[in-house]
Motif scaffolding. Structure first.
Motif, PDB file in Angstrom:
ATOM      1  N   LEU A 114       0.869  -1.170   0.000  1.00 35.54           N
ATOM      2  CA  LEU A 114       0.000   0.000   0.000  1.00 35.54           C
ATOM      3  C   LEU A 114       0.906   1.220   0.000  1.00 35.54           C
ATOM      4  CD1 LEU A 114      -2.760   1.439   0.314  1.00 35.54           C
ATOM      5  CD2 LEU A 114      -2.468   1.199   2.795  1.00 35.54           C
ATOM      6  N   VAL A 115       0.786   2.045  -1.035  1.00 43.27           N
ATOM      7  CA  VAL A 115       1.600   3.248  -1.160  1.00 43.27           C
ATOM      8  C   VAL A 115       0.770   4.433  -0.674  1.00 43.27           C
ATOM      9  CG1 VAL A 115       2.867   4.750  -2.742  1.00 43.27           C
ATOM     10  CG2 VAL A 115       2.812   2.275  -3.153  1.00 43.27           C
ATOM     11  N   LEU A 116       1.289   5.134   0.330  1.00 36.98           N
ATOM     12  CA  LEU A 116       0.624   6.309   0.890  1.00 36.98           C
ATOM     13  C   LEU A 116       1.497   7.527   0.617  1.00 36.98           C
ATOM     14  CD1 LEU A 116      -0.434   4.796   4.330  1.00 36.98           C
ATOM     15  CD2 LEU A 116      -1.862   5.090   2.309  1.00 36.98           C
ATOM     16  N   ASP A 117       0.986   8.446  -0.177  1.00 34.13           N
ATOM     17  CA  ASP A 117       1.733   9.632  -0.561  1.00 34.13           C
ATOM     18  C   ASP A 117       1.315  10.816   0.302  1.00 34.13           C
ATOM     19  OD1 ASP A 117       3.205  11.589  -1.825  1.00 34.13           O
ATOM     20  OD2 ASP A 117       1.970  11.639  -3.629  1.00 34.13           O
ATOM     21  N   GLU A 118       2.175  11.173   1.247  1.00 31.72           N
ATOM     22  CA  GLU A 118       1.930  12.316   2.141  1.00 31.72           C
ATOM     23  C   GLU A 118       0.516  12.272   2.740  1.00 31.72           C
ATOM     24  OE1 GLU A 118       4.140  14.688   2.975  1.00 31.72           O
ATOM     25  OE2 GLU A 118       5.688  14.534   1.436  1.00 31.72           O
ATOM     26  N   PRO A 119       0.136  11.174   3.401  1.00 31.68           N
ATOM     27  CA  PRO A 119      -1.244  11.051   3.877  1.00 31.68           C
ATOM     28  C   PRO A 119      -1.633  12.041   4.966  1.00 31.68           C
ATOM     29  CG  PRO A 119       0.085   9.296   4.781  1.00 31.68           C
ATOM     30  CD  PRO A 119       0.947  10.017   3.783  1.00 31.68           C
ATOM     31  N   THR A 120      -0.651  12.626   5.645  1.00 32.10           N
ATOM     32  CA  THR A 120      -0.989  13.561   6.726  1.00 32.10           C
ATOM     33  C   THR A 120      -0.854  15.019   6.299  1.00 32.10           C
ATOM     34  OG1 THR A 120       1.271  13.514   7.570  1.00 32.10           O
ATOM     35  CG2 THR A 120      -0.282  11.906   8.499  1.00 32.10           C
ATOM     36  N   ALA A 121      -0.557  15.261   5.033  1.00 36.71           N
ATOM     37  CA  ALA A 121      -0.275  16.623   4.552  1.00 36.71           C
ATOM     38  C   ALA A 121      -1.404  17.604   4.843  1.00 36.71           C
ATOM     39  CB  ALA A 121       0.038  16.608   3.064  1.00 36.71           C
ATOM     40  N   VAL A 122      -2.654  17.164   4.739  1.00 36.97           N
ATOM     41  CA  VAL A 122      -3.782  18.084   4.934  1.00 36.97           C
ATOM     42  C   VAL A 122      -4.464  17.908   6.287  1.00 36.97           C
ATOM     43  CG1 VAL A 122      -4.225  18.247   2.456  1.00 36.97           C
ATOM     44  CG2 VAL A 122      -5.423  16.530   3.807  1.00 36.97           C
TER      45      VAL A 122
END
Length: 188
Positions: A114-122
């Motif tokens: 599972l690839v998570l790209d900057e999941p906490t950015a927002v």
């Protein structure tokens, strides 16, 4: 010949990342920074659009069954929300969890990525801890997670190994244990 940047190895199997979504490897899932959700629609609709709607023999949508499946899936992540509410009206962390659940529809864990790209950015700071807890739960069920982030504190909190990329090339891969923030910043 394929572009070397469009291929990867997953559990010993070559995956062509340039293929269409329908032909992509079934054990490779993505949650992009923009989440890829339809905010005007509910969680039920968003999850069904990622898999399929439950229908009766004459192809009418079975809304009650669809809502039950959605509730069960979101419940695995500890998420309880009004299933009829448009996602534009829920919190950012709830939207992120719906996106993760949507990425994992039809996948019961086990080997995969599972690839998570900057999941906490927002996310507001108070929601980051909750999301990291959910991510650890997915990881602990046997799913490998590639977590893209510039937030070093999050990397140290959830990662086993860290790979630093610069200019699209691997600088170094190291275990997180024994690594300091300063060392990691120097590698970056």
């Amino acid at each position: 010949e394929a572009d070397p940047g469009s291929q990867a190895w997953l559990n010993g199997e070559l995956v062509d990342l340039a293929t269409t979504a329908e032909n992509r490897h079934h054990r490779l899932r993505f949650v992009h920074q923009d989440l890829g959700l339809f905010l005007e629609l509910s969680a039920v609709d968003n999850l069904a659009l990622r898999s399929e709607f439950i229908v009766d023999p004459v192809r009418r949508i079975r809304w009650k069954a669809q809502a039950e499946v959605t509730q069960e899936l979101l419940g695995r992540f500890g998420l309880d929300l009004d299933l009829k509410m448009p996602l534009a009206e829920v919190t950012p962390v709830q939207r992120t969890v719906v996106a993760i659940a949507a990425a994992l529809v039809g996948w019961e864990g086990g080997p995969g990525l599972l690839v998570l790209d900057e999941p906490t950015a927002v996310l507001p700071p108070q929601d980051v801890a909750r999301l990291l807890e959910i991510i650890r739960g997915v990881r602990d069920r046997g799913t490998s997670i590639l977590y893209v982030s510039h937030r070093l504190d999050e990397v140290f909190e959830i990662a086993n190994r860290v790979t630093v990329l610069r200019g699209g090339r691997v600088v170094q891969t190291r275990p997180v244990a024994g690594l300091t923030t300063q060392t990691l910043a120097e590698l970056m």
